[in-house]
Design an enzyme around this catalytic site. Structure first.
Site, mmCIF file in Angstrom:
data_model
loop_
_atom_site.group_PDB
_atom_site.id
_atom_site.type_symbol
_atom_site.label_atom_id
_atom_site.label_comp_id
_atom_site.label_asym_id
_atom_site.label_seq_id
_atom_site.Cartn_x
_atom_site.Cartn_y
_atom_site.Cartn_z
ATOM 1 N N GLY A 21 42.290 38.366 45.002
ATOM 2 C CA GLY A 21 42.981 38.076 46.253
ATOM 3 C C GLY A 21 43.485 39.366 46.872
ATOM 4 C CB CYS A 131 38.304 31.362 48.557
ATOM 5 S SG CYS A 131 38.272 32.738 47.368
ATOM 6 C CB SER A 133 44.334 32.421 50.476
ATOM 7 O OG SER A 133 45.472 32.903 51.168
ATOM 8 C CG ASP A 200 39.357 39.125 51.441
ATOM 9 O OD1 ASP A 200 39.820 39.611 50.408
ATOM 10 O OD2 ASP A 200 39.001 37.940 51.524
ATOM 11 C CE LYS A 211 35.835 35.527 47.571
ATOM 12 N NZ LYS A 211 35.307 36.735 46.888
ATOM 13 C CE LYS A 236 45.590 39.756 53.018
ATOM 14 N NZ LYS A 236 45.815 38.325 52.814
#
Ligand code: RI2
Length: 311
Positions: A21, A131, A133, A200, A211, A236
Site C-alpha cells: 500500500g 485491492c 487501501s 498510488d 492497482k 500522492k
C-alpha cells in the site's frame, strides 16, 4: 556500508510486498531515512547528505509508482539541505523532526479524509472496493463508528490477492462482506451503490494510477452510472507529470501470475493501470471532495513545495 544496508532491508521488504500500500510504503521509507540519520557516523553536512542521497536512490528504485514515498523523502532531505546547521548530529535531529512532522501530516490527512468520505456512505448501501487501501478502509471504519449500516463487496485483486486483506478487515468491522473474482465486477455492478478505491499516484491531468484492474472497474461503474470515487492523500500527486513525464507503471515478476508457467510463455504483470479523470466522480482528499479537473490548483494551495523542481 552498514547504514545503507539497513535501508536495503526496508527496500527488500517493499519490493517483496511484505510492506504493502502506497501509504505504508511511504511510512516505511520515512522511518528508514530517520533511522539512517540517527545511526549515521557522518561528521558534517556533506557526509550526511551523501548518505541520505544514496538511501533516497535505493528507496526510489524499490517501487517505481510511489510518488507519496518520493515526495516525503524529497521534502525531508530538503529540510537538511536548507538548514543552517553544519554538524551531522544536529542535522540528524532535523531529519527526525521533519520525519515526525510528515508522518503527523499524513495521519491528520487520513483523519480528515475519513471524516469527509464517511458522510458519503449511506445506510443500506453496497460499496465496492478493489485491492486494499488503508485510506479507504479507514474511511469505511469511520462510517461504521458513525453507526452507518452498509455492505462491502471486495474484488480478490489478482495476482497478489490484496482483496483478501480488505475482506478480512471488513469482516472484523462487523460488516456484511462479499468477495468476488476481479472479472465479476461488471456482472455484479448493478448491485452496487458506490465504488471507492485508493490511489498510488495522481497525475497533473487528474488521472489516477491504482492497482491493476481499477480502470476496468471504473469503466463498468461508468456504464452502470454508479459513482466512482478515489480516496487518497493529495501527496500522492506526482509533480513530474506536470513537467511532461508519464507516471511509470511498475511491471512485476512473471511468477506472481503463474509460478510454474510453460517455458517460452510471455507473461505480462503490470502492477497498476490508469483511470482517466472522466470516469472519476470525485477525489476524496484532506482538502475535501474535489474534481480531478481541479487537482493541480488544490495541490498547489495545500503543498506548494511539491512543484519545486529543486526539491
Ligand atoms: P493506501 C496499493 O498498491 C493499492 O493500489 C492501493 O489502492 C494503493 O496502494 C493505496 O493504498 P500496492 O502497494 O495508501 O498494493 O490507501 O501495489 O494504503
Amino acid at each position: 556500508m552498514f547504514l545503507v544496508n539497513s535501508v536495503k532491508n526496508t527496500v527488500e521488504e517493499i519490493q517483496k510486498m511484505r510492506i504493502q500500500g502506497a501509504s505504508n510504503v511511504a511510512i516505511a521509507a520515512i522511518k528508514a531515512i530517520e533511522k539512517l540519520a540517527n545511526e549515521s557516523h557522518a561528521t558534517n553536512k556533506k557526509e550526511l547528505l551523501r548518505e541520505l542521497y544514496q538511501a533516497k536512490q535505493l528507496l526510489f528504485e524499490s517501487r517505481e509508482t510511489e510518488p507519496l514515498m518520493r515526495n516525503s523523502i524529497r521534502w525531508i532531505i530538503r529540510q537538511v539541505e536548507q538548514s543552517r546547521k553544519t554538524e551531522a548530529r544536529q542535522l540528524s535531529t532535523v531529519v527526525s523532526r521533519a520525519s515526525q512532522r510528515f508522518l503527523k501530516n499524513l495521519q491528520e490527512s487520513n483523519e480528515k479524509i475519513a471524516e469527509i468520505g464517511s458522510k458519503r456512505i449511506r445506510n443500506g448501501s453496497v460499496i465496492l472496493t478493489h485491492c486494499h487501501s488503508s485510506v479507504v478502509t479507514h474511511m469505511l471504519a469511520r462510517a461504521v463508528e458513525n453507526k452507518v449500516v452498509f455492505e462491502v463487496m471486495c474484488t480478490e485483486t489478482r495476482p497478489i490477492f490484496q482483496g483478501r486483506k480488505t475482506a478480512k478487515e471488513m469482516l472484523d468491522l462487523g460488516l456484511k462482506t462479499s468477495f468476488i473474482v476481479d472479472s465479476a465486477a461488471r456482472f455484479l455492478m448493478n448491485k452496487i451503490d458506490l465504488v471507492v478505491v485508493g490511489a498510488d499516484a495522481i497525475t497533473s491531468e487528474g488521472n489516477v494510477v491504482n492497482k491493476i484492474g481499477t480502470s476496468s472497474v471504473a469503466l463498468a461503474a461508468s456504464e452502470a452510472r454508479i459513482p466512482f470515487y478515489v480516496v487518497t492523500e493529495l501527496l500522492k500527486f506526482d509533480p513530474t507529470t506536470m513537467y511532461g513525464d508519464y507516471e511509470k507503471i511498475e511491471e512485476r515478476a512473471a511468477n506472481e501470475v503463474w509460478e510454474k508457467a510453460p517455458k517460452n510463455l510471455i507473461i505480462r504483470n503490470p502492477a497498476f493501470d490508469v483511470t482517466r479523470r472522466d470516469f472519476i466522480h470525485g477525489i476524496i482528499c484532506e482538502e475535501g471532495i474535489v474534481s480531478p479537473h481541479s487537482i493541480n490548483e488544490v495541490v498547489r494551495r495545500a503543498y506548494p513545495w511539491i512543484f519545486d523542481q529543486e526539491c
